[in-house]
Write a protein that holds these residues in place. Structure first.
Motif, PDB file in Angstrom:
ATOM      1  N   UNK A   1      -2.903  -4.271  -7.878  1.00 13.72           N
ATOM      2  CA  UNK A   1      -2.180  -3.160  -7.247  1.00 13.72           C
ATOM      3  C   UNK A   1      -3.001  -2.582  -6.095  1.00 13.72           C
ATOM      4  N   UNK A   2      -4.299  -2.421  -6.305  1.00 13.47           N
ATOM      5  CA  UNK A   2      -5.152  -1.882  -5.252  1.00 13.47           C
ATOM      6  C   UNK A   2      -5.246  -2.845  -4.072  1.00 13.47           C
ATOM      7  N   UNK A   3      -5.285  -4.115  -4.347  1.00 18.00           N
ATOM      8  CA  UNK A   3      -5.296  -5.115  -3.275  1.00 18.00           C
ATOM      9  C   UNK A   3      -4.016  -5.022  -2.449  1.00 18.00           C
ATOM     10  N   UNK A   4      -2.899  -4.842  -3.124  1.00 15.89           N
ATOM     11  CA  UNK A   4      -1.605  -4.720  -2.431  1.00 15.89           C
ATOM     12  C   UNK A   4      -1.560  -3.434  -1.594  1.00 15.89           C
ATOM     13  N   UNK A   5      -2.034  -2.335  -2.145  1.00 20.78           N
ATOM     14  CA  UNK A   5      -2.077  -1.071  -1.410  1.00 20.78           C
ATOM     15  C   UNK A   5      -2.930  -1.234  -0.153  1.00 20.78           C
ATOM     16  N   UNK A   6      -4.091  -1.847  -0.318  1.00 14.97           N
ATOM     17  CA  UNK A   6      -4.987  -2.062   0.821  1.00 14.97           C
ATOM     18  C   UNK A   6      -4.300  -2.885   1.918  1.00 14.97           C
ATOM     19  N   UNK A   7      -3.642  -3.972   1.526  1.00 15.02           N
ATOM     20  CA  UNK A   7      -2.984  -4.836   2.515  1.00 15.02           C
ATOM     21  C   UNK A   7      -1.859  -4.104   3.241  1.00 15.02           C
ATOM     22  N   UNK A   8      -1.096  -3.299   2.521  1.00 14.74           N
ATOM     23  CA  UNK A   8      -0.016  -2.530   3.152  1.00 14.74           C
ATOM     24  C   UNK A   8      -0.599  -1.545   4.154  1.00 14.74           C
ATOM     25  N   UNK A   9      -1.635  -0.817   3.747  1.00 22.08           N
ATOM     26  CA  UNK A   9      -2.241   0.167   4.653  1.00 22.08           C
ATOM     27  C   UNK A   9      -2.900  -0.505   5.855  1.00 22.08           C
TER      28      UNK A   9
ATOM     29  N   UNK B   1       5.091   3.633  11.821  1.00 21.17           N
ATOM     30  CA  UNK B   1       4.164   3.350  10.719  1.00 21.17           C
ATOM     31  C   UNK B   1       4.641   4.001   9.424  1.00 21.17           C
ATOM     32  N   UNK B   2       5.048   5.259   9.492  1.00 20.18           N
ATOM     33  CA  UNK B   2       5.546   5.946   8.297  1.00 20.18           C
ATOM     34  C   UNK B   2       6.782   5.247   7.734  1.00 20.18           C
ATOM     35  N   UNK B   3       7.713   4.883   8.614  1.00 20.22           N
ATOM     36  CA  UNK B   3       8.924   4.186   8.162  1.00 20.22           C
ATOM     37  C   UNK B   3       8.576   2.847   7.519  1.00 20.22           C
ATOM     38  N   UNK B   4       7.638   2.121   8.121  1.00 27.66           N
ATOM     39  CA  UNK B   4       7.252   0.814   7.598  1.00 27.66           C
ATOM     40  C   UNK B   4       6.613   0.949   6.215  1.00 27.66           C
ATOM     41  N   UNK B   5       5.734   1.943   6.052  1.00 23.97           N
ATOM     42  CA  UNK B   5       5.088   2.157   4.744  1.00 23.97           C
ATOM     43  C   UNK B   5       6.130   2.520   3.692  1.00 23.97           C
ATOM     44  N   UNK B   6       7.074   3.383   4.036  1.00 27.49           N
ATOM     45  CA  UNK B   6       8.132   3.750   3.083  1.00 27.49           C
ATOM     46  C   UNK B   6       8.944   2.529   2.679  1.00 27.49           C
ATOM     47  N   UNK B   7       9.298   1.698   3.653  1.00 19.98           N
ATOM     48  CA  UNK B   7      10.081   0.493   3.369  1.00 19.98           C
ATOM     49  C   UNK B   7       9.301  -0.442   2.454  1.00 19.98           C
ATOM     50  N   UNK B   8       8.037  -0.681   2.765  1.00 24.18           N
ATOM     51  CA  UNK B   8       7.220  -1.570   1.943  1.00 24.18           C
ATOM     52  C   UNK B   8       7.042  -1.011   0.529  1.00 24.18           C
ATOM     53  N   UNK B   9       6.909   0.297   0.410  1.00 24.08           N
ATOM     54  CA  UNK B   9       6.771   0.924  -0.912  1.00 24.08           C
ATOM     55  C   UNK B   9       8.042   0.729  -1.729  1.00 24.08           C
ATOM     56  N   UNK B  10       9.205   0.924  -1.087  1.00 22.26           N
ATOM     57  CA  UNK B  10      10.469   0.713  -1.801  1.00 22.26           C
ATOM     58  C   UNK B  10      10.583  -0.733  -2.275  1.00 22.26           C
TER      59      UNK B  10
END
Length: 159
Positions: free
Chosen positions: A27-35, A139-148
């Motif tokens: 999960x942390x690896x995925x968070x890092x890659x998204x950010x 960037x905010x929109x992209x992070x929200x989309x990836x989180x969903x």
């Protein structure tokens, strides 16, 4: 012979802990890659699409990002502008501003994106030119989309 009541464990405490650590690491690896991807998109858009004249190169050189986890920098991206007469103060200002912001985020993950020259806000507000507003919104929109997407996948798998 009397039978003991209760359930027989299928896994030892150690095995459960190891499995939990594995999922936390993933999960942390995925968070890092998204950010990281979001940060790279932020600087790419802000540096390339800013519709202002940057004669000194300071404003574009002050655009950058860092990824911070529990107060520690994991990744940073600062880059001197390709054009301009004195670009180094912009990069120094970006690093200075980020060093002031990091202590505000001692726990958890954070992506900090900056246009650090003090006059950046005036270029946007008074001159009505884009410095980082479009990059920030994207960037905010992209992070929200990836989180969903991520949470939908987890829900599909029953997590």
């Amino acid at each position: 012979m009397a039978r003991k009541g209760g359930l027989t464990p299928m896994w030892s405490d150690r095995e459960v802990e190891r499995l939990f650590d594995y999922f936390v690491d993933r999960a942390e690896e995925r968070i890092y890659k998204v950010l990281q991807r979001a940060g790279e998109e932020f600087v790419k858009i802000a540096r390339k699409k800013g519709n202002y004249q940057d004669h000194t190169g300071n404003l574009r050189s002050s655009i950058g990002y860092v990824i911070v986890k529990d107060g520690d920098i994991l990744t940073e991206n600062y880059e001197l502008s390709e054009k301009g007469s004195e670009r180094h103060p912009g990069m120094r200002e970006a690093k200075r501003l980020v060093s002031e912001l990091i202590p505000l985020y001692k726990r958890g993950w954070v992506l900090i994106g900056v246009a650090a020259m003090p006059y950046a806000k005036y270029v946007e507000a008074i001159d009505n030119l884009d410095v980082i507003s479009v990059a920030t919104e994207h960037t905010e929109d992209w992070i929200k989309k990836q989180s969903r997407i991520l949470f939908s996948k987890l829900a599909e798998k029953g997590y």
